[in-house]
Design a protein around this motif. Structure first.
Motif, short mmCIF file in Angstrom:
data_model
loop_
_atom_site.label_atom_id
_atom_site.label_comp_id
_atom_site.label_asym_id
_atom_site.label_seq_id
_atom_site.Cartn_x
_atom_site.Cartn_y
_atom_site.Cartn_z
N ASN A 69 0.83 -1.21 0.00
CA ASN A 69 0.00 0.00 0.00
C ASN A 69 0.87 1.26 0.00
O ASN A 69 0.56 2.23 -0.69
CB ASN A 69 -0.90 0.03 1.24
CG ASN A 69 -2.21 -0.72 1.03
OD1 ASN A 69 -2.57 -1.05 -0.10
ND2 ASN A 69 -2.90 -0.99 2.11
N GLY A 70 1.94 1.23 0.79
CA GLY A 70 2.84 2.39 0.86
C GLY A 70 3.50 2.62 -0.50
O GLY A 70 3.61 3.76 -0.97
N ASP A 72 5.23 5.81 4.95
CA ASP A 72 5.65 6.17 3.59
C ASP A 72 5.71 7.69 3.44
O ASP A 72 5.45 8.43 4.38
CB ASP A 72 4.67 5.56 2.56
CG ASP A 72 3.26 6.07 2.73
OD1 ASP A 72 3.04 7.28 2.54
OD2 ASP A 72 2.36 5.27 3.05
N GLY A 74 -0.47 10.68 2.00
CA GLY A 74 -1.18 10.49 3.27
C GLY A 74 -2.65 10.15 3.05
O GLY A 74 -3.08 9.91 1.91
N ILE A 75 -3.41 10.13 4.14
CA ILE A 75 -4.82 9.73 4.10
C ILE A 75 -5.65 10.91 4.61
O ILE A 75 -5.30 11.51 5.63
CB ILE A 75 -5.03 8.51 5.03
CG1 ILE A 75 -4.17 7.33 4.54
CG2 ILE A 75 -6.51 8.11 5.11
CD1 ILE A 75 -4.06 6.20 5.53
N PHE A 107 -13.47 -0.20 1.13
CA PHE A 107 -13.01 1.18 1.01
C PHE A 107 -11.75 1.18 0.14
O PHE A 107 -10.75 0.58 0.47
CB PHE A 107 -12.69 1.80 2.38
CG PHE A 107 -12.20 3.22 2.24
CD1 PHE A 107 -13.09 4.28 2.24
CD2 PHE A 107 -10.84 3.48 2.03
CE1 PHE A 107 -12.64 5.58 2.07
CE2 PHE A 107 -10.38 4.78 1.84
CZ PHE A 107 -11.29 5.83 1.86
N GLY A 157 -8.65 -1.12 -7.24
CA GLY A 157 -8.60 -1.60 -5.85
C GLY A 157 -9.80 -2.45 -5.46
O GLY A 157 -10.88 -2.32 -6.02
N MET A 158 -9.58 -3.32 -4.48
CA MET A 158 -10.65 -4.15 -3.93
C MET A 158 -11.10 -3.58 -2.59
O MET A 158 -12.19 -3.86 -2.11
CB MET A 158 -10.12 -5.56 -3.65
CG MET A 158 -10.02 -6.45 -4.85
SD MET A 158 -11.57 -7.29 -5.11
CE MET A 158 -11.76 -8.10 -3.52
N MET A 215 -9.99 -4.53 0.25
CA MET A 215 -10.07 -5.62 1.23
C MET A 215 -8.81 -5.76 2.08
O MET A 215 -8.84 -6.34 3.15
CB MET A 215 -10.34 -6.96 0.52
CG MET A 215 -11.74 -7.12 0.00
SD MET A 215 -12.97 -6.87 1.29
CE MET A 215 -12.52 -8.15 2.44
N LEU A 257 -6.75 -3.85 3.96
CA LEU A 257 -6.68 -3.36 5.34
C LEU A 257 -7.76 -3.96 6.22
O LEU A 257 -7.57 -4.11 7.43
CB LEU A 257 -6.77 -1.83 5.36
CG LEU A 257 -5.53 -1.10 4.82
CD1 LEU A 257 -5.76 0.40 4.82
CD2 LEU A 257 -4.29 -1.45 5.65
N SER A 258 -8.88 -4.29 5.61
CA SER A 258 -9.94 -4.93 6.38
C SER A 258 -9.49 -6.32 6.85
O SER A 258 -9.70 -6.71 8.01
CB SER A 258 -11.20 -4.98 5.51
OG SER A 258 -11.95 -6.10 5.78
N ALA A 283 1.72 8.59 5.06
CA ALA A 283 0.88 7.85 6.02
C ALA A 283 1.75 6.91 6.84
O ALA A 283 2.84 6.52 6.40
CB ALA A 283 -0.17 7.04 5.26
P1 ADP Z 1 -6.87 -1.42 -1.80
O1 ADP Z 1 -5.37 -1.40 -1.74
O2 ADP Z 1 -7.43 -2.50 -2.65
O3 ADP Z 1 -7.49 -0.08 -2.10
P2 ADP Z 1 -6.76 -1.54 1.12
O4 ADP Z 1 -7.79 -2.02 2.10
O5 ADP Z 1 -5.40 -2.16 1.26
O6 ADP Z 1 -7.37 -1.81 -0.32
O7 ADP Z 1 -6.62 0.03 1.23
C1 ADP Z 1 -7.80 0.81 1.25
C2 ADP Z 1 -7.51 2.26 0.91
O8 ADP Z 1 -6.82 2.87 1.99
C3 ADP Z 1 -6.65 2.52 -0.30
O9 ADP Z 1 -7.37 2.46 -1.49
C4 ADP Z 1 -6.17 3.94 -0.01
O10 ADP Z 1 -7.20 4.87 -0.31
C5 ADP Z 1 -6.02 3.93 1.50
N1 ADP Z 1 -4.62 3.68 1.86
C6 ADP Z 1 -4.10 2.51 2.31
N2 ADP Z 1 -2.79 2.64 2.55
C7 ADP Z 1 -2.45 3.91 2.24
C8 ADP Z 1 -1.22 4.68 2.28
N3 ADP Z 1 -0.08 4.13 2.68
N4 ADP Z 1 -1.29 5.98 1.90
C9 ADP Z 1 -2.44 6.55 1.49
N5 ADP Z 1 -3.62 5.88 1.44
C10 ADP Z 1 -3.63 4.58 1.81
#
Ligand code: ADP
Length: 234
Positions: A139-140, A171, A175-176, A189, A195-196, A198, A200-201, A224
């Motif tokens: 994700n990072g 990273d 950011g978020i 989300f 993207g799926m 899934m 982080l969930s 983030a």
């Molecule tokens: P996906 O990677 O399929 O979108 P995740 O559940 O892994 O699913 O992540 C969900 C969302 O969280 C990402 O689409 C992104 O919007 C946000 N996100 C996750 N990690 C980061 C990050 N390191 N920096 C910014 N946003 C992030």
């Protein structure tokens, strides 16, 4: 779902995502078709309300089905017999960095690690916890797609805080949004076109099953940072 159970035990994050995608593709496809049909109907001078009503009902039903798959998957993950072993979280982090090294080179990202000298003995399922770490790092890397390559650095740190093992993955991406720091852990989300939502969930489910906590915050100078806390075994 038996297949999914098997995959859960052995998968890398990628395989797992593929199997969930397979399960929910059908309801998602139906939702798309229905939404497109509804849009077409709305373009007509006198849209057929009764028909639109039926379409919306179908969409709601398919949404329910997709949710049900996720719910079952989560409860399955909770019930799946853990392969509990004692190990040092630092060793798992080192091993996972090895797994990631070629991806990092390919995406021109530097993986910078700061691993504590303190032992971090934990009791857990190595494969599941590795999936979590992989997910956070990937994700990072995704988040830094538009970051100039000299700034594309992921910092992975471990530390011992009283009786807790801590791991952070930070990273230098955008950011978020502050109001999404909790929502990112909700199923589906995603802000990515492919993207799926899934990863982080699933990560949260795994960490909570290990009696731990996972959280996200933004760094002071951008980017983030995700933190995992797991109880140490004495
Ligand atoms: P996906 O990677 O399929 O979108 P995740 O559940 O892994 O699913 O992540 C969900 C969302 O969280 C990402 O689409 C992104 O919007 C946000 N996100 C996750 N990690 C980061 C990050 N390191 N920096 C910014 N946003 C992030």
């Amino acid at each position: 779902m038996a297949e999914l159970a098997r995959v859960m035990r052995f998968s890398t994050a990628g395989e797992l995502t593929a199997s969930i995608a397979h399960e929910i593709n059908q309801p998602l496809g139906a939702i798309l078709t229905n939404a497109e049909t509804a849009k077409a109907i709305l373009k007509s001078p006198s849209p057929d309300i009764a028909e639109l009503n039926e379409i919306v009902d179908d969409i709601l039903k398919d949404d329910q089905r997709a949710n049900e798959v996720i719910r079952r998957m989560r409860s399955l993950l909770k019930k799946a017999p853990f392969e509990l072993k004692n190990f040092d979280l630092n060793d798992l982090v080192r091993e996972t960095l090895g797994v990631l090294s070629s991806l990092a080179v390919g995406r021109k990202v530097e993986l910078s690690s700061l691993i504590t000298q303190n032992a971090l003995p934990i009791l857990g399922d190595r494969i599941q916890l590795q999936q979590v770490i992989l997910n956070l790092v990937v994700n990072g890397i995704d988040a830094m797609r538009d970051t100039p390559s000299e700034n594309r650095i992921i910092s992975i740190r471990t530390s011992r805080v009283e009786n807790v093992a801590q791991l952070s993955v930070s990273d230098r991406g955008p950011g978020i949004p502050e109001d999404k720091l909790k929502e990112v852990f909700e199923p589906f989300f995603t802000s990515k076109a492919e993207g799926m939502g899934m990863g982080l969930s699933i990560a949260r489910t795994i960490i909570e099953a290990h009696h731990g906590l996972i959280s996200a915050k933004n760094r002071d100078h951008g980017g983030a940072s995700f933190r995992i806390r797991l109880p140490l075994v004495s």
